[in-house]
Write a protein that holds these residues in place. Structure first.
Motif, short mmCIF file in Angstrom:
data_model
loop_
_atom_site.label_atom_id
_atom_site.label_comp_id
_atom_site.label_asym_id
_atom_site.label_seq_id
_atom_site.Cartn_x
_atom_site.Cartn_y
_atom_site.Cartn_z
N THR A 1 9.34 4.88 -6.11
CA THR A 1 8.67 5.34 -4.90
C THR A 1 8.02 6.67 -5.24
O THR A 1 8.17 7.19 -6.35
CB THR A 1 9.66 5.50 -3.73
N VAL A 2 7.30 7.23 -4.28
CA VAL A 2 6.67 8.52 -4.51
C VAL A 2 7.03 9.48 -3.40
O VAL A 2 7.29 9.08 -2.26
CB VAL A 2 5.13 8.38 -4.61
N PHE A 3 7.06 10.77 -3.73
CA PHE A 3 7.35 11.81 -2.75
C PHE A 3 6.14 12.07 -1.85
O PHE A 3 5.00 11.98 -2.29
CB PHE A 3 7.71 13.12 -3.45
N CYS A 4 6.41 12.45 -0.62
CA CYS A 4 5.36 12.94 0.27
C CYS A 4 4.78 14.21 -0.33
O CYS A 4 5.51 15.10 -0.79
CB CYS A 4 5.95 13.21 1.65
N GLN A 5 3.45 14.32 -0.36
CA GLN A 5 2.77 15.44 -0.99
C GLN A 5 2.25 16.44 0.03
O GLN A 5 1.99 16.10 1.19
CB GLN A 5 1.61 14.93 -1.85
N CYS A 6 2.09 17.69 -0.41
CA CYS A 6 1.56 18.75 0.44
C CYS A 6 0.21 19.21 -0.11
O CYS A 6 -0.01 19.21 -1.33
CB CYS A 6 2.52 19.95 0.49
N LYS A 7 -0.69 19.60 0.77
CA LYS A 7 -2.00 20.09 0.35
C LYS A 7 -1.88 21.48 -0.26
O LYS A 7 -1.05 22.27 0.19
CB LYS A 7 -2.95 20.10 1.54
N PRO A 8 -2.70 21.79 -1.26
CA PRO A 8 -3.69 20.93 -1.90
C PRO A 8 -3.02 19.84 -2.74
O PRO A 8 -2.13 20.15 -3.55
CB PRO A 8 -4.50 21.89 -2.76
N TYR A 9 -3.42 18.61 -2.55
CA TYR A 9 -2.76 17.47 -3.19
C TYR A 9 -2.94 17.49 -4.71
O TYR A 9 -4.07 17.67 -5.20
CB TYR A 9 -3.32 16.17 -2.65
N GLY B 1 0.82 -1.20 0.00
CA GLY B 1 0.00 0.00 0.00
C GLY B 1 0.85 1.24 0.00
O GLY B 1 2.00 1.24 -0.48
N THR B 2 0.30 2.32 0.57
CA THR B 2 1.03 3.57 0.70
C THR B 2 0.64 4.22 2.03
O THR B 2 -0.10 3.63 2.81
CB THR B 2 0.76 4.51 -0.49
N PHE B 3 1.13 5.44 2.27
CA PHE B 3 0.92 6.12 3.54
C PHE B 3 0.24 7.46 3.31
O PHE B 3 0.26 7.99 2.20
CB PHE B 3 2.27 6.33 4.25
N ASN B 4 -0.36 7.99 4.37
CA ASN B 4 -1.01 9.29 4.25
C ASN B 4 -0.07 10.32 3.64
O ASN B 4 1.14 10.31 3.89
CB ASN B 4 -1.49 9.77 5.62
N ALA B 5 -0.64 11.20 2.82
CA ALA B 5 0.09 12.21 2.06
C ALA B 5 0.93 11.57 0.96
O ALA B 5 1.82 12.20 0.40
CB ALA B 5 0.95 13.09 2.95
N LEU B 6 0.63 10.31 0.64
CA LEU B 6 1.36 9.56 -0.40
C LEU B 6 2.85 9.51 -0.07
O LEU B 6 3.71 9.63 -0.95
CB LEU B 6 1.13 10.19 -1.78
N ASP B 7 3.16 9.33 1.21
CA ASP B 7 4.53 9.39 1.70
C ASP B 7 5.25 8.06 1.53
O ASP B 7 5.59 7.37 2.50
CB ASP B 7 4.53 9.81 3.17
N GLY B 8 5.48 7.66 0.27
CA GLY B 8 6.25 6.47 -0.01
C GLY B 8 5.41 5.23 -0.22
O GLY B 8 4.18 5.25 -0.13
N GLU B 9 6.10 4.13 -0.52
CA GLU B 9 5.46 2.84 -0.78
C GLU B 9 5.53 1.96 0.47
O GLU B 9 6.48 2.04 1.24
CB GLU B 9 6.15 2.14 -1.95
N MET B 10 4.55 1.08 0.63
CA MET B 10 4.47 0.19 1.78
C MET B 10 4.62 -1.27 1.37
O MET B 10 4.08 -1.69 0.35
CB MET B 10 3.10 0.36 2.47
N GLY C 1 3.09 2.14 14.40
CA GLY C 1 1.74 1.71 14.10
C GLY C 1 0.72 2.81 14.09
O GLY C 1 -0.42 2.63 13.64
N SER C 2 1.09 4.00 14.56
CA SER C 2 0.15 5.12 14.61
C SER C 2 0.00 5.81 13.25
O SER C 2 -0.94 6.59 13.06
CB SER C 2 0.62 6.15 15.64
N LEU C 3 0.91 5.55 12.31
CA LEU C 3 0.76 6.14 10.98
C LEU C 3 -0.51 5.62 10.31
O LEU C 3 -0.97 4.52 10.58
CB LEU C 3 1.97 5.80 10.10
#
Length: 263
Positions: free
Chosen positions: A153-161, A64-73, A94-96
């Motif tokens: 991989t993908v970069f962590c994104q900033c809002k507005p996404y 999967g991935t992480f909030n803000a598209l912060d990389g690959e899981m 685990g809180s992510l």
């Protein structure tokens, strides 16, 4: 080569809960649990409401991935690792939270030792043949030697996404040559495009557990292939404002997902 654990693993919170209820049965194997949809991720729904601790209640194997598209899981043996923009793997708390992930308790139903090289196309054809039913989901794991693995991989994104297709144009890519490791993932039936990624969605982790990412191309040399079919699927849809406003039925959905996934 590192030994692999093939049986289901229950985290301590889930185990304690089960024992507290007088239950000791192990979790159901080869049942796919998914957070959100691929169409939502394509439309920049990068914030979910599922924590990694919650995710691990449903599986010890997945991606999967992480909030803000912060990389690959990648999830192997009940451990979640994050590949950030530099392509290095790190364990995460685990809180992510995750906006999109798929996990299962993987128990191989069929195994096959491969002793000759395979391209991506010939390998996928082999898995299709081994799985048999094209209308079911399948989980697969290949552990062995690779001539080459291309990852991103993908970069962590900033809002507005920004939309995902804009993000992947700038994604870091890597080529791992003559590498040993584990490639895991899922095969999704074509009729589920948009809910998930139709076809193969694979992530890779090197044997030393230091590098990897989302797989875009590969050629394997030899190793062990393990597969299982899945007919049970649970999807948790986020209750976020982002998801409520997302366009989940865009034009050219299939082509957009193929471009986003590097296929």
């Amino acid at each position: 080569m590192r030994s692999m654990k093939h049986g289901p693993v229950m985290d301590m919170d889930a185990r304690s809960s089960a024992l507290g209820n007088g239950l000791s049965r192990k979790p159901a194997a080869n049942r796919l649990y998914q957070t959100s949809t691929m169409a939502a991720l394509l439309d920049a729904v990068y914030d979910g409401d599922t924590t990694l601790d919650e995710l691990l209640h449903h599986g010890n194997f997945g991606l999967g991935t992480f909030n803000a598209l912060d990389g690959e899981m990648i999830v192997t043996d009940g451990v979640v690792r994050q590949f950030r923009a530099e392509g290095l793997a790190a364990e995460v708390p685990g809180s992510l939270k995750t906006p999109f992930a798929c996990v299962t308790y993987f128990e191989p139903e069929k195994t096959l030792t491969l002793d000759r090289p395979h391209s991506r196309e010939s390998f996928e054809a082999l898995v299709d043949q081994l799985v048999g039913n094209p209308n079911l989901f399948a989980a697969m794991r290949f552990t062995g030697q690779f001539e080459r693995v291309d990852t991103r991989t993908v970069f962590c994104q900033c809002k507005p996404y920004p939309p995902m297709l804009e993000v992947v144009k700038k994604q870091p890519t890597f080529t791992l040559n003559s590498v040993t490791g584990t490639m895991i993932g899922f095969r999704t039936p074509g009729y589920m495009q948009g809910i998930n990624v139709a076809g193969y969605h694979l992530h890779f982790l090197t044997e030393d557990q230091k590098k990897g990412g989302h797989v875009t191309e590969y050629r394997l040399v030899r190793g062990l292939l393990e597969v299982a079919t899945m007919s049970d699927l649970e999807i948790k849809l986020p209750r976020t404002e982002q998801f409520a406003q997302a366009n989940l039925s865009p034009e050219h959905l299939h082509d957009a997902i193929r471009e986003a996934e590097g296929g």
